[in-house]
Scaffold this motif. Structure first.
Motif, PDB file in Angstrom:
ATOM      1  N   GLU A 159      23.823  -8.405 -15.113  1.00 37.30           N
ATOM      2  CA  GLU A 159      22.488  -8.679 -15.833  1.00 37.30           C
ATOM      3  C   GLU A 159      22.234 -10.201 -15.330  1.00 37.30           C
ATOM      4  O   GLU A 159      21.187 -10.672 -14.809  1.00 37.30           O
ATOM      5  N   ASP A 215      19.056 -11.289 -13.238  1.00 35.01           N
ATOM      6  CA  ASP A 215      18.156 -12.523 -13.724  1.00 35.01           C
ATOM      7  C   ASP A 215      18.122 -13.671 -13.021  1.00 35.01           C
ATOM      8  O   ASP A 215      16.633 -14.121 -12.868  1.00 35.01           O
ATOM      9  N   ARG A 251      13.826  -3.733 -19.054  1.00 36.55           N
ATOM     10  CA  ARG A 251      12.612  -5.040 -19.212  1.00 36.55           C
ATOM     11  C   ARG A 251      11.407  -4.381 -19.516  1.00 36.55           C
ATOM     12  O   ARG A 251      10.371  -5.053 -19.404  1.00 36.55           O
TER      13      ARG A 251
END
Length: 163
Positions: free
Chosen positions: A118, A122, A54
């Protein structure tokens, strides 16, 4: 400006994510650090991979013990894992405001595949962002002691973890 110390047992995943998130969202209003009651000695590689994917800098992130933060003098200590919530804090923390923001360890989702991993990261980062933003929106950076502790507890109740 408020100083927050995020604590997790190993200081390898959740507390590191909280530190990074608080420093990003609270730039100029929050200074955050993270520590462990039994530090792993390294940040979990999945945490570093997630942050790097990110475009979030990971330089300087490390797993370290709470005793290394005596000079940091936090205004608020937030435990982010269930095991650290019940552990004794160092004596130097004294009457420092404390709160518990229990979150699951997203690095454990790595066994389920890349998508699950992921999604797990998240979900944890999303709840951290909501909670930290709620602290900022309520001017938590201008509170101390019992008022700050009550606000941090309220934020955790109002912004629950959702998978």
């Amino acid at each position: 400006m408020i100083k927050i110390l995020f604590v997790c047992t190993h200081n390898a995943c959740r507390s590191v994510l909280a530190e990074v998130t608080a420093n990003r969202l609270g730039a100029g209003r929050i200074t955050a650090a993270s520590a462990g009651s039994a530090p792993a000695g390294r940040v979990h590689p999945l945490t570093l991979n997630y942050l790097s994917s990110r475009n979030i800098a990971t330089e300087g992130l490390k797993s370290q013990g709470m005793d290394e933060f005596e000079d940091f003098a936090p205004d608020l200590v937030i435990t982010v894992c269930d095991r650290a919530a019940g552990e004794a804090c160092p004596l130097w923390l004294g009457d420092t405001a404390k709160a518990h923001w229990g979150l699951p360890d997203p690095s454990h989702a790595g066994l389920e595949g890349d998508d699950a991993l992921e999604q797990a990261f998240d979900a944890v980062v999303d709840v951290l962002q909501r909670r930290i933003q709620a602290l900022l929106d309520a001017n938590g950076d201008s509170l101390l002691g019992d008022s700050l502790q009550a606000l941090a507890a309220q934020v955790a109740e109002q912004e629950p973890y959702r998978e």
